[in-house]
Design a protein around this motif. Structure first.
Motif, PDB file in Angstrom:
ATOM      1  N   ILE A 124       1.268  -0.823   0.348  1.00 56.01           N
ATOM      2  CA  ILE A 124       0.076   0.085   0.072  1.00 56.01           C
ATOM      3  C   ILE A 124       0.743   1.233  -0.389  1.00 56.01           C
ATOM      4  O   ILE A 124       0.525   1.997  -0.602  1.00 56.01           O
ATOM      5  CB  ILE A 124      -0.792   0.296   1.369  1.00 56.01           C
ATOM      6  CG1 ILE A 124      -2.019  -1.311   1.148  1.00 56.01           C
ATOM      7  CG2 ILE A 124      -1.528   1.301   1.372  1.00 56.01           C
ATOM      8  CD1 ILE A 124      -2.748  -1.107   2.200  1.00 56.01           C
ATOM      9  N   MET A 125       2.064   1.599   0.410  1.00 59.05           N
ATOM     10  CA  MET A 125       2.975   2.196   0.630  1.00 59.05           C
ATOM     11  C   MET A 125       3.856   2.583   0.074  1.00 59.05           C
ATOM     12  O   MET A 125       3.927   3.814  -0.378  1.00 59.05           O
ATOM     13  CB  MET A 125       4.044   2.188   2.423  1.00 59.05           C
ATOM     14  CG  MET A 125       3.020   2.315   3.229  1.00 59.05           C
ATOM     15  SD  MET A 125       1.918   3.793   3.854  1.00 59.05           S
ATOM     16  CE  MET A 125       3.213   5.070   3.682  1.00 59.05           C
TER      17      MET A 125
ATOM     18  N   ILE B  62      -4.693  -5.291  -4.626  1.00 56.71           N
ATOM     19  CA  ILE B  62      -3.816  -5.457  -3.727  1.00 56.71           C
ATOM     20  C   ILE B  62      -4.606  -6.002  -2.809  1.00 56.71           C
ATOM     21  O   ILE B  62      -4.426  -6.803  -1.984  1.00 56.71           O
ATOM     22  CB  ILE B  62      -2.827  -4.286  -2.989  1.00 56.71           C
ATOM     23  CG1 ILE B  62      -1.854  -3.473  -3.682  1.00 56.71           C
ATOM     24  CG2 ILE B  62      -2.623  -4.762  -1.921  1.00 56.71           C
ATOM     25  CD1 ILE B  62      -1.253  -2.452  -3.226  1.00 56.71           C
ATOM     26  N   PHE B  63      -5.741  -5.207  -2.148  1.00 55.98           N
ATOM     27  CA  PHE B  63      -6.653  -5.114  -1.580  1.00 55.98           C
ATOM     28  C   PHE B  63      -7.130  -7.361  -1.721  1.00 55.98           C
ATOM     29  O   PHE B  63      -7.256  -7.614  -0.783  1.00 55.98           O
ATOM     30  CB  PHE B  63      -7.835  -4.583  -0.922  1.00 55.98           C
ATOM     31  CG  PHE B  63      -7.363  -3.113  -0.157  1.00 55.98           C
ATOM     32  CD1 PHE B  63      -7.012  -3.890   1.642  1.00 55.98           C
ATOM     33  CD2 PHE B  63      -7.714  -2.083  -0.660  1.00 55.98           C
ATOM     34  CE1 PHE B  63      -6.253  -2.275   2.089  1.00 55.98           C
ATOM     35  CE2 PHE B  63      -7.565  -1.006   0.056  1.00 55.98           C
ATOM     36  CZ  PHE B  63      -6.889  -1.479   2.145  1.00 55.98           C
TER      37      PHE B  63
ATOM     38  N   ASP C 193      -1.246  10.007   7.300  1.00 57.21           N
ATOM     39  CA  ASP C 193      -2.573  10.069   8.752  1.00 57.21           C
ATOM     40  C   ASP C 193      -2.064   7.929   8.037  1.00 57.21           C
ATOM     41  O   ASP C 193      -2.209   7.046   8.813  1.00 57.21           O
ATOM     42  CB  ASP C 193      -3.650  10.213   8.190  1.00 57.21           C
ATOM     43  CG  ASP C 193      -3.728  11.436   8.340  1.00 57.21           C
ATOM     44  OD1 ASP C 193      -3.083  11.685   9.172  1.00 57.21           O
ATOM     45  OD2 ASP C 193      -4.956  12.559   7.917  1.00 57.21           O
ATOM     46  N   LEU C 194      -2.101   7.969   6.597  1.00 60.49           N
ATOM     47  CA  LEU C 194      -2.422   6.190   5.869  1.00 60.49           C
ATOM     48  C   LEU C 194      -0.339   5.226   7.020  1.00 60.49           C
ATOM     49  O   LEU C 194      -1.508   4.631   7.405  1.00 60.49           O
ATOM     50  CB  LEU C 194      -1.864   6.140   4.512  1.00 60.49           C
ATOM     51  CG  LEU C 194      -1.673   4.449   3.748  1.00 60.49           C
ATOM     52  CD1 LEU C 194      -3.846   3.945   4.551  1.00 60.49           C
ATOM     53  CD2 LEU C 194      -2.268   4.624   2.478  1.00 60.49           C
ATOM     54  N   GLU C 195      -0.075   6.459   6.378  1.00 58.17           N
ATOM     55  CA  GLU C 195       1.476   5.649   7.015  1.00 58.17           C
ATOM     56  C   GLU C 195       1.114   4.909   8.870  1.00 58.17           C
ATOM     57  O   GLU C 195       1.432   4.029   9.185  1.00 58.17           O
ATOM     58  CB  GLU C 195       2.153   6.126   7.271  1.00 58.17           C
ATOM     59  CG  GLU C 195       3.921   5.535   7.518  1.00 58.17           C
ATOM     60  CD  GLU C 195       5.456   6.116   7.378  1.00 58.17           C
ATOM     61  OE1 GLU C 195       5.188   7.852   6.913  1.00 58.17           O
ATOM     62  OE2 GLU C 195       5.976   5.879   6.980  1.00 58.17           O
ATOM     63  N   TYR C 196       0.765   6.302   9.300  1.00 62.31           N
ATOM     64  CA  TYR C 196       0.528   6.641  11.449  1.00 62.31           C
ATOM     65  C   TYR C 196       0.041   5.112  11.631  1.00 62.31           C
ATOM     66  O   TYR C 196       0.118   4.611  12.034  1.00 62.31           O
ATOM     67  CB  TYR C 196      -0.378   7.354  11.607  1.00 62.31           C
ATOM     68  CG  TYR C 196      -0.529   7.988  12.784  1.00 62.31           C
ATOM     69  CD1 TYR C 196       0.532   7.394  13.490  1.00 62.31           C
ATOM     70  CD2 TYR C 196      -1.561   7.185  13.273  1.00 62.31           C
ATOM     71  CE1 TYR C 196       0.420   7.949  15.413  1.00 62.31           C
ATOM     72  CE2 TYR C 196      -2.072   7.619  14.754  1.00 62.31           C
ATOM     73  CZ  TYR C 196      -0.541   7.820  15.341  1.00 62.31           C
ATOM     74  OH  TYR C 196      -1.337   8.474  16.908  1.00 62.31           O
ATOM     75  N   CYS C 197      -1.709   4.963  10.469  1.00 60.50           N
ATOM     76  CA  CYS C 197      -2.246   4.734  10.985  1.00 60.50           C
ATOM     77  C   CYS C 197      -1.959   2.636  10.767  1.00 60.50           C
ATOM     78  O   CYS C 197      -2.760   1.744  11.418  1.00 60.50           O
ATOM     79  CB  CYS C 197      -3.792   4.157  10.474  1.00 60.50           C
ATOM     80  SG  CYS C 197      -4.857   5.658  10.616  1.00 60.50           S
TER      81      CYS C 197
ATOM     82  N   SER D 142      14.842   4.432   2.078  1.00 61.68           N
ATOM     83  CA  SER D 142      13.696   3.027   2.147  1.00 61.68           C
ATOM     84  C   SER D 142      12.981   3.392   2.787  1.00 61.68           C
ATOM     85  O   SER D 142      12.577   4.898   3.529  1.00 61.68           O
ATOM     86  CB  SER D 142      15.203   1.972   3.112  1.00 61.68           C
ATOM     87  OG  SER D 142      14.149   0.886   3.792  1.00 61.68           O
ATOM     88  N   ALA D 143      11.641   2.654   3.018  1.00 61.92           N
ATOM     89  CA  ALA D 143      10.559   2.822   3.284  1.00 61.92           C
ATOM     90  C   ALA D 143      10.492   2.142   4.842  1.00 61.92           C
ATOM     91  O   ALA D 143       9.367   2.305   5.560  1.00 61.92           O
ATOM     92  CB  ALA D 143       9.187   1.786   2.648  1.00 61.92           C
TER      93      ALA D 143
END
Lengths: 299, 126
Positions: A186-187, A228-229, A287-291, B86-87
């Motif tokens: 996703i990221m 992906i989902f 936010d997505l990354e945080y969640c 990097s991620a």
């Protein structure tokens, strides 16, 4: 069903009272509502914290809490909870974010702090929290009109918070690996778009920059995300209560779906909306990354 | 005045395109998708290298192809500044890269302002 109290926070007051006009333009939700407006300095239309705290009961149906000059934003939420303790109505809190760089991450951090402070009293409060931006007012107003106290439309951020509490000790090692792969995919999917949007935002010639990127690229991202989902071995539906067939309805995707940016670039007003969209995307991405990291921390 | 040349290695072509578009006003951008392609293109004419740690997205968290490129560069072009990205927030890999001679480590998603600042600081010191 008891009457609803709609409580709206505005972190940024730079629009003045424009929010009220927005609401009246977009929906009849504010008709026949009594407004209580909170502002740090008080004034003709705004009550100070002390004035509000001095009230015996809260008889208003629509409350706006605003002010971005608080040294400690947590004070907003502390006040918010104290107001809610003075009402027996079901409530909807609209938390304003975006457009000024204030993302969910900070807001949820504040709510977490506030929840800790108010942990002894929060069970007395019943209601829903719904983030919105200026550009979301129409859908948020519609949401407020239709939502019932116990019927809350899925919102991934809120869902994840709920998930975090309910499933913190319920994921095995295999799920950790599956989730790690899902998070990574996703990221990675949006990394290039994040750079593109930063580039557009910086550019003196946004129209040309945007046309270079190809609008269809954005639409392809949605399609790829759905894939992906769908292909994920991590049980989204079971673990996150996300129905795969309803992915389009998730709030996270609304920002991407509503990307008719060619039209938005037409004229100054459109450009303003376009800029809000850019801010929204970057906030959304962070936010997505945080969640996702929050889930990862708890697996 | 000639623009500084940045060589970016990442296995995601779309990401390379986006970085190239965003940075091309100030920098000459060259790219490679793999270690093999990078070895063919790297020369003394490059000012800075920007390298992703994972060069095989089918092996997230496992592949460390970027670290191998870093080792190769430090053997063959020891004076070239290298920025790793990097991620993942893996402390051990970060330390490994810095010990191998990387000048900076950036976490994805990358902030363009921070990236430009890093590149310009390194160019000033060349």
């Amino acid at each position: 069903m008891s009457e609803k109290l709609i409580l709206v926070t505005r972190i940024d007051l730079s629009y003045g009272d424009e929010w009220k006009q927005h609401w009246n333009d977009e929906s009849n939700i504010t008709e026949e509502k009594s407004f209580l407006c909170f502002g740090e300095k008080g004034g003709k239309e705004y009550k100070t914290k002390e004035e509000i705290m001095g009230m015996e009961t809260i008889d208003y149906s629509f409350i706006v809490i605003a002010g971005n000059r608080f040294k400690d934003k947590c004070e907003i939420f502390s006040l918010l909870y104290k107001i809610l303790l003075k009402t027996d109505k079901d409530y909807i809190i609209g938390i304003h974010y975006g457009g000024g760089g204030t993302g969910h991450k900070n807001i949820y951090s504040d709510i977490d702090k506030c929840e800790e402070l108010e942990s002894n009293e929060k069970e007395k409060i019943k209601g829903k929290i719904h983030p919105y931006t200026i550009t979301d007012i129409s859908s948020f107003a519609e949401y407020c009109k239709n939502v019932k106290g116990s019927d809350f439309q899925l919102n991934l951020n809120v869902t994840i918070k709920k998930y975090k509490k309910e499933n913190s000790n319920n994921i095995n090692e295999e799920s950790r690996k599956e989730f790690s792969i899902l998070k990574h995919k996703i990221m990675n999917l949006f990394l290039d778009l994040d750079i593109d949007y930063q580039g557009i935002n910086e550019s003196n010639n946004k129209v040309t920059y945007f046309k270079d990127i190809e609008n269809k690229k954005i639409k392809n991202k949605l399609s790829e995300l759905k894939t992906i989902f769908k292909e994920s071995t991590f049980s989204l539906e079971e673990k996150l209560k996300i129905k795969k067939e309803n992915i389009e309805e998730q709030e996270l995707l609304k920002i991407l779906e509503d990307t008719d940016l060619y039209n938005a670039l037409d004229g100054n007003r459109g450009l303003l909306a376009f800029n809000e969209k850019l801010y929204s995307f970057h906030d959304w991405y962070c936010d997505l990354e945080y969640c996702l990291n929050k889930i990862w921390e708890n697996t | 005045m000639k623009k500084p040349t940045i060589f970016i290695v990442d296995d995601m072509a779309a990401y390379l395109d986006s970085l190239k578009r965003a940075l091309s006003n100030e920098f000459e951008i060259l790219t490679a998708l793999s270690f093999e392609e990078a070895k063919q293109k790297i020369s003394n004419n490059l000012d800075i290298l920007l390298i992703d740690i994972c060069l095989d997205e089918t092996k997230p968290g496992i592949d460390k192809g970027g670290v191998e490129i870093l080792k190769w560069i430090k053997q063959n072009y020891p004076d070239r500044p290298v920025v790793m990205m990097s991620a993942y927030s893996d402390f051990n890999i970060t330390v490994e890269c810095l010990n191998l001679g990387a000048n900076k480590f950036l976490k994805k998603p990358i902030n363009l302002i921070e990236l430009r600042k890093t590149l310009n600081e390194l160019i000033e010191n060349i």
